[in-house]
Every structure is written in structure tokens, then in C-alpha cells.
Write a protein that holds these residues in place. Structure first.
Motif, PDB file in Angstrom:
ATOM      1  N   LEU A 105       0.828  -1.221   0.000  1.00  0.00           N
ATOM      2  CA  LEU A 105       0.000   0.000   0.000  1.00  0.00           C
ATOM      3  C   LEU A 105       0.857   1.264   0.000  1.00  0.00           C
ATOM      4  CD1 LEU A 105      -2.838  -1.051   2.484  1.00  0.00           C
ATOM      5  CD2 LEU A 105      -3.115  -0.471   0.068  1.00  0.00           C
ATOM      6  N   GLY A 106       2.155   1.107   0.158  1.00  0.00           N
ATOM      7  CA  GLY A 106       3.057   2.255   0.139  1.00  0.00           C
ATOM      8  C   GLY A 106       3.350   2.847   1.501  1.00  0.00           C
ATOM      9  N   PHE A 107       2.912   2.182   2.567  1.00  0.00           N
ATOM     10  CA  PHE A 107       3.208   2.670   3.904  1.00  0.00           C
ATOM     11  C   PHE A 107       4.683   2.447   4.202  1.00  0.00           C
ATOM     12  CE2 PHE A 107      -1.392   1.303   4.856  1.00  0.00           C
ATOM     13  CZ  PHE A 107      -1.892   2.502   4.375  1.00  0.00           C
ATOM     14  N   GLN A 108       5.223   3.284   5.056  1.00  0.00           N
ATOM     15  CA  GLN A 108       6.637   3.227   5.409  1.00  0.00           C
ATOM     16  C   GLN A 108       6.790   2.733   6.848  1.00  0.00           C
ATOM     17  OE1 GLN A 108       9.095   4.137   3.090  1.00  0.00           O
ATOM     18  NE2 GLN A 108       7.319   4.158   1.736  1.00  0.00           N
ATOM     19  N   LYS A 109       8.000   2.296   7.182  1.00  0.00           N
ATOM     20  CA  LYS A 109       8.361   1.870   8.534  1.00  0.00           C
ATOM     21  C   LYS A 109       7.336   0.906   9.127  1.00  0.00           C
ATOM     22  CE  LYS A 109      11.023   6.025   9.487  1.00  0.00           C
ATOM     23  NZ  LYS A 109      11.220   7.153  10.394  1.00  0.00           N
ATOM     24  N   VAL A 110       6.903  -0.044   8.332  1.00  0.00           N
ATOM     25  CA  VAL A 110       5.881  -1.001   8.759  1.00  0.00           C
ATOM     26  C   VAL A 110       6.507  -1.989   9.744  1.00  0.00           C
ATOM     27  CG1 VAL A 110       4.296  -2.813   8.005  1.00  0.00           C
ATOM     28  CG2 VAL A 110       4.672  -0.789   6.552  1.00  0.00           C
ATOM     29  N   GLY A 111       5.835  -2.186  10.859  1.00  0.00           N
ATOM     30  CA  GLY A 111       6.292  -3.132  11.865  1.00  0.00           C
ATOM     31  C   GLY A 111       5.117  -3.806  12.541  1.00  0.00           C
ATOM     32  N   SER A 112       5.354  -4.926  13.203  1.00  0.00           N
ATOM     33  CA  SER A 112       4.312  -5.628  13.941  1.00  0.00           C
ATOM     34  C   SER A 112       4.580  -5.539  15.423  1.00  0.00           C
ATOM     35  CB  SER A 112       4.247  -7.107  13.578  1.00  0.00           C
ATOM     36  OG  SER A 112       4.909  -7.442  12.443  1.00  0.00           O
TER      37      SER A 112
END
Length: 181
Positions: free
Chosen positions: A30-37
Motif C-alpha cells: 500500500l506504500g506505507f513506510q516503517k511497517v512493523g508488527s
């Protein structure tokens, strides 16, 4: 960039197409940045220039369905909203443990009538409502083995299926992870 947490409903680490890697992949596409769980139960953090939470929720829900076949409800909260919830300290003097669960249930929409303090069957007490984060705060007594409260049924009956509940400990972990983005 704005920092957000996406709280996905009904995600299980053992579920098909529900691993953290798969979920992060959807967010990255989706183009989100700094994705983390955060943990393994549908808590993702990310940054985005988007400022409209309903637009983020809809985009994520569509992508989860298209990419993974998941029809999960998604509640997105901004870092300032969750930080304000945590700072409000609604459970002052209480601690989360095996016998007592402290929870925040996040609502999709602003309720017509905000919930007030109430006892539910003697096992759960709604202690408040945090308007900014649209969260119902409750304490559940889990000290009696074999007895389970009907709190989730009550929540769905009164606020629909666009809700998701997290323990207070998880809310703290999410806020900490958001602060590190």
C-alpha cells in the motif's frame, strides 16, 4: 509523516494468510513506510502522509481482502491518540494479570451514547470511555476458572462488529513501538 497503529480484528498467528510477514507485506504494497508488527495478533504500526483515518481503514480492509482473502475489520489510531489514552491512566492502581484483565476496546465509530461505568454480570466492569481514541476501558475478573464473561457479546450487541479489543499491556507496547518509528 504521520505515525499510526492498525488494529486488525480476528487475526490469529496460526491462521492461514495471517502471519506478521504476510500482513506487513500488504501494508508495504500500500506504500506505507516503517511497517512493523507488535506481537502476533494483528497490531501493525506504520507511517503515512495520509491524515484521514477512515480512508486508511478502508484502503487496508480492501487490500487485506484482495491480497490475503481476509475480511478483517481495521481500526486505525494515530500515535497522539494512543499516547493520550495511555497517559490518561484509566486503570490507576490496578495491574493486569492472570486474575484481572485490563482492556481497551476500540470502536470503529463514535458511539451515539458514550458508555459509562457499568458492571456486567459481576465479572466485567466498564471503567470509562476515552473519547479521543474511541476506546471503552474495562476490567474483567478472570479469577474463577470455568466462568467466562459475556463482555464481547455485550460489546458487539451495543457497538457492532467494527470493534477490536487489546489488553492494556498491548496498548503500552503499541505506543512504545510507535514512539520508535
Amino acid at each position: 509523516m504521520n505515525r499510526y497503529a492498525a488494529l486488525l480484528r480476528g487475526i490469529s498467528p496460526s491462521g492461514r494468510n495471517q502471519s506478521n510477514d504476510q500482513l506487513r507485506g500488504v501494508f508495504e504494497r500500500l506504500g506505507f513506510q516503517k511497517v512493523g508488527s507488535v506481537l502476533a495478533s494483528g497490531n501493525l504500526v506504520f507511517t503515512s502522509p495520509e491524515t484521514e483515518l477512515p480512508a486508511l481503514e478502508q484502503a487496508i480492509e480492501r487490500a487485506l481482502t484482495a491480497d490475503l482473502g481476509l475480511a478483517s475489520q481495521v481500526n486505525v489510531r494515530s500515535q497522539p491518540e494512543l499516547a493520550a489514552l495511555l497517559a490518561s491512566d484509566p486503570f490507576a492502581g490496578l495491574s493486569h494479570g492472570r486474575g484481572s484483565y485490563l482492556t481497551a476496546t476500540f470502536l470503529k465509530d463514535v458511539p451515539a451514547t458514550p458508555p459509562s461505568a457499568t458492571h456486567l454480570g459481576g465479572l466485567t466492569e466498564v471503567v470509562g470511555y476515552h473519547a479521543r481514541s474511541r476506546a471503552i476501558l474495562a476490567v474483567t475478573d478472570n479469577s474463577e476458572p470455568g466462568r467466562t464473561p459475556d463482555f464481547m457479546i455485550w460489546l458487539e450487541k451495543n457497538y457492532g462488529k467494527g470493534i477490536t479489543t487489546r489488553t492494556w499491556l498491548t496498548v503500552g507496547r503499541i505506543v512504545k513501538k510507535l514512539e520508535s518509528l
